[in-house]
Design a protein around this motif. Structure first.
Motif, PDB file in Angstrom:
ATOM      1  N   ASP A 123       0.778   8.696   6.013  1.00 53.75           N
ATOM      2  CA  ASP A 123       1.601   9.647   5.279  1.00 53.75           C
ATOM      3  C   ASP A 123       1.820   9.223   3.828  1.00 53.75           C
ATOM      4  OD1 ASP A 123       3.133   7.530   6.465  1.00 53.75           O
ATOM      5  OD2 ASP A 123       4.962   8.542   5.831  1.00 53.75           O
ATOM      6  N   PHE A 124       1.200   8.118   3.410  1.00 51.51           N
ATOM      7  CA  PHE A 124       1.398   7.602   2.062  1.00 51.51           C
ATOM      8  C   PHE A 124       0.496   8.328   1.066  1.00 51.51           C
ATOM      9  CE2 PHE A 124      -0.275   4.268  -0.993  1.00 51.51           C
ATOM     10  CZ  PHE A 124       0.725   4.464  -1.923  1.00 51.51           C
ATOM     11  N   SER A 125       1.101   8.803   0.012  1.00 50.35           N
ATOM     12  CA  SER A 125       0.363   9.382  -1.109  1.00 50.35           C
ATOM     13  C   SER A 125       0.922   8.758  -2.380  1.00 50.35           C
ATOM     14  CB  SER A 125       0.526  10.906  -1.144  1.00 50.35           C
ATOM     15  OG  SER A 125      -0.132  11.458  -2.250  1.00 50.35           O
ATOM     16  N   ARG A 126       0.082   8.086  -3.145  1.00 50.47           N
ATOM     17  CA  ARG A 126       0.565   7.353  -4.321  1.00 50.47           C
ATOM     18  C   ARG A 126       1.167   8.318  -5.344  1.00 50.47           C
ATOM     19  NH1 ARG A 126      -2.934   3.544  -4.704  1.00 50.47           N
ATOM     20  NH2 ARG A 126      -1.501   1.816  -4.348  1.00 50.47           N
ATOM     21  N   ALA A 127       2.389   8.026  -5.749  1.00 48.33           N
ATOM     22  CA  ALA A 127       3.079   8.859  -6.744  1.00 48.33           C
ATOM     23  C   ALA A 127       2.551   8.505  -8.126  1.00 48.33           C
ATOM     24  CB  ALA A 127       4.584   8.625  -6.673  1.00 48.33           C
ATOM     25  N   PRO A 128       1.953   9.467  -8.844  1.00 45.69           N
ATOM     26  CA  PRO A 128       1.323   9.120 -10.118  1.00 45.69           C
ATOM     27  C   PRO A 128       2.306   8.680 -11.187  1.00 45.69           C
ATOM     28  CG  PRO A 128       1.317  11.504  -9.772  1.00 45.69           C
ATOM     29  CD  PRO A 128       1.771  10.888  -8.491  1.00 45.69           C
ATOM     30  N   ASN A 129       3.562   9.169 -11.138  1.00 49.71           N
ATOM     31  CA  ASN A 129       4.487   8.795 -12.209  1.00 49.71           C
ATOM     32  C   ASN A 129       4.846   7.309 -12.143  1.00 49.71           C
ATOM     33  OD1 ASN A 129       5.991   9.143  -9.839  1.00 49.71           O
ATOM     34  ND2 ASN A 129       7.432  10.590 -10.736  1.00 49.71           N
ATOM     35  N   ILE A 130       5.340   6.858 -10.980  1.00 50.81           N
ATOM     36  CA  ILE A 130       5.747   5.459 -10.873  1.00 50.81           C
ATOM     37  C   ILE A 130       4.545   4.531 -10.760  1.00 50.81           C
ATOM     38  CG2 ILE A 130       6.096   5.660  -8.369  1.00 50.81           C
ATOM     39  CD1 ILE A 130       8.334   3.591  -8.651  1.00 50.81           C
ATOM     40  N   CYS A 166      11.573   2.992  -1.695  1.00 52.43           N
ATOM     41  CA  CYS A 166      12.406   2.359  -2.726  1.00 52.43           C
ATOM     42  C   CYS A 166      11.653   2.057  -4.009  1.00 52.43           C
ATOM     43  CB  CYS A 166      13.034   1.086  -2.170  1.00 52.43           C
ATOM     44  SG  CYS A 166      11.866  -0.247  -1.795  1.00 52.43           S
ATOM     45  N   GLY A 167      10.339   2.267  -4.036  1.00 52.12           N
ATOM     46  CA  GLY A 167       9.573   2.039  -5.266  1.00 52.12           C
ATOM     47  C   GLY A 167       9.626   0.584  -5.684  1.00 52.12           C
ATOM     48  N   THR A 168       9.991   0.350  -6.938  1.00 53.04           N
ATOM     49  CA  THR A 168      10.082  -1.013  -7.460  1.00 53.04           C
ATOM     50  C   THR A 168      11.395  -1.688  -7.079  1.00 53.04           C
ATOM     51  OG1 THR A 168      11.014  -0.211  -9.545  1.00 53.04           O
ATOM     52  CG2 THR A 168       8.602  -0.458  -9.432  1.00 53.04           C
ATOM     53  N   GLY A 169      12.230  -0.997  -6.314  1.00 52.53           N
ATOM     54  CA  GLY A 169      13.497  -1.577  -5.881  1.00 52.53           C
ATOM     55  C   GLY A 169      14.592  -1.523  -6.920  1.00 52.53           C
ATOM     56  N   SER A 170      14.453  -0.646  -7.910  1.00 54.88           N
ATOM     57  CA  SER A 170      15.424  -0.626  -9.011  1.00 54.88           C
ATOM     58  C   SER A 170      16.832  -0.274  -8.552  1.00 54.88           C
ATOM     59  CB  SER A 170      14.966   0.353 -10.102  1.00 54.88           C
ATOM     60  OG  SER A 170      14.825   1.660  -9.583  1.00 54.88           O
ATOM     61  N   ASP A 177       1.630  -2.396  -4.254  1.00 54.05           N
ATOM     62  CA  ASP A 177       1.896  -2.924  -5.593  1.00 54.05           C
ATOM     63  C   ASP A 177       3.383  -2.822  -5.937  1.00 54.05           C
ATOM     64  OD1 ASP A 177      -0.825  -3.475  -5.972  1.00 54.05           O
ATOM     65  OD2 ASP A 177      -1.200  -1.449  -6.733  1.00 54.05           O
ATOM     66  N   LEU A 178       3.999  -1.686  -5.599  1.00 55.35           N
ATOM     67  CA  LEU A 178       5.425  -1.513  -5.871  1.00 55.35           C
ATOM     68  C   LEU A 178       6.265  -2.399  -4.956  1.00 55.35           C
ATOM     69  CD1 LEU A 178       5.604   2.370  -6.302  1.00 55.35           C
ATOM     70  CD2 LEU A 178       5.198   0.618  -8.042  1.00 55.35           C
ATOM     71  N   LEU A 179       5.781  -2.611  -3.739  1.00 56.79           N
ATOM     72  CA  LEU A 179       6.513  -3.442  -2.784  1.00 56.79           C
ATOM     73  C   LEU A 179       6.691  -4.865  -3.310  1.00 56.79           C
ATOM     74  CD1 LEU A 179       7.813  -3.597   0.039  1.00 56.79           C
ATOM     75  CD2 LEU A 179       5.558  -4.216   0.929  1.00 56.79           C
ATOM     76  N   ALA A 190      12.866  -5.952   0.988  1.00 61.44           N
ATOM     77  CA  ALA A 190      11.944  -4.823   0.909  1.00 61.44           C
ATOM     78  C   ALA A 190      10.806  -5.033   1.891  1.00 61.44           C
ATOM     79  CB  ALA A 190      11.400  -4.655  -0.499  1.00 61.44           C
ATOM     80  N   ARG A 191      10.523  -3.998   2.694  1.00 60.72           N
ATOM     81  CA  ARG A 191       9.548  -4.122   3.772  1.00 60.72           C
ATOM     82  C   ARG A 191       8.494  -3.020   3.679  1.00 60.72           C
ATOM     83  NH1 ARG A 191      13.866  -5.204   8.762  1.00 60.72           N
ATOM     84  NH2 ARG A 191      15.337  -6.449   7.496  1.00 60.72           N
ATOM     85  N   ALA A 192       7.287  -3.338   4.114  1.00 61.50           N
ATOM     86  CA  ALA A 192       6.206  -2.352   4.127  1.00 61.50           C
ATOM     87  C   ALA A 192       6.483  -1.312   5.211  1.00 61.50           C
ATOM     88  CB  ALA A 192       4.872  -3.044   4.390  1.00 61.50           C
ATOM     89  N   GLY A 193       6.389  -0.055   4.833  1.00 67.10           N
ATOM     90  CA  GLY A 193       6.606   1.030   5.778  1.00 67.10           C
ATOM     91  C   GLY A 193       6.576   2.350   5.043  1.00 67.10           C
ATOM     92  N   SER A 194       6.797   3.423   5.775  1.00 69.87           N
ATOM     93  CA  SER A 194       6.795   4.751   5.192  1.00 69.87           C
ATOM     94  C   SER A 194       7.792   5.611   5.947  1.00 69.87           C
ATOM     95  CB  SER A 194       5.397   5.376   5.273  1.00 69.87           C
ATOM     96  OG  SER A 194       5.062   5.653   6.633  1.00 69.87           O
TER      97      SER A 194
END
Length: 228
Positions: free
Chosen positions: A4-11, A51-55, A74-76, A85-89
């Motif tokens: 279900d992961f689709s890379r968000a182009p903005n972040i 959570c993206g970059t965890g900001s 990469d963001l993880l 922060a954990r890998a998941g979707s």
């Protein structure tokens, strides 16, 4: 990689600039206060889904536990520097059943229709009485919404009516919040707007609003509670 992961182009395209966008949002705290009113996380377990970059992870400091879940490897890496922060979707949350009190999903996964699998997974990890709050754009209020309605990039999302109807069918409570983005200067505002909109559209807006370092922005919060 999660299906279900689709890379968000903005972040994903410019995570450093996206961090500046995150720092610019909600200078009055209106959005933050509304999130607390929907489901206060003080002393509770909170999941920042996508959570993206965890900001945002450090902002939940008064929670009993804060967990970030992010599918982009990469963001993880960045998010893990800021907290748990954990890998998941959305469809694959690496947590036990009934283990979380509050879930926030901020512009992550929930772009209806086609989100039922993720909603079911969130309800699985929520404790009875726990709440999912999805933060989305309000297409009806603010200057940011004016840009959304004419943006070719946003056209596949429709007018926001699809999103509103999808959540209403699932018994979600909708709360509208009017806030803003406030940047350090006009150049920074133009740069972060280019993460979200085509360059020519941003150029036209900037030309019509010379010297502006702030743009009003409406948010729609959709809250769903897991029944006891």
């Amino acid at each position: 990689m999660f299906p279900d992961f689709s890379r968000a182009p903005n972040i994903a395209g410019d995570p450093d600039l996206y961090e500046r966008e995150n720092a610019a949002i909600d200078p009055s705290g209106a959005l933050w206060r509304a999130l607390r009113a929907e489901a206060d996380w003080a002393g509770r377990v909170l999941l920042d889904l996508g959570c993206g970059t965890g900001s945002w992870l450090p902002r939940y400091a008064d929670a009993a536990q804060v967990i970030g879940v992010e599918p982009d490897p990469d963001l993880l890496v960045r998010a893990a520097r800021r907290g748990d922060a954990r890998a998941g979707s959305a469809e694959h949350i690496p947590l036990p059943d009934a283990s979380v009190d509050v879930v926030h999903a901020r512009f992550a996964y929930f772009f209806p229709p086609g989100c039922d699998a993720g909603l079911a997974e969130v309800l699985r990890v929520l404790r009875p009485g726990g709440t999912l709050v999805v933060i989305d754009n309000d297409w009806h209020r603010g200057e940011f919404a004016d840009l959304l309605r004419v943006s070719a990039w946003a056209a596949p999302q429709g007018s926001g009516a699809t999103t509103d109807a999808w959540w209403a069918e699932r018994g979600a409570r909708r709360t509208a919040v009017l806030s803003a983005w406030r940047c350090a200067d006009p150049a920074e505002l133009a740069a972060v707007l280019r993460l979200e909109f085509p360059g020519e559209l941003v150029d036209a807006w900037v030309a019509g609003h010379p010297g502006r370092a702030e743009i009003s922005c409406g948010y729609a919060l959709f809250a769903v509670q897991r029944q006891p």
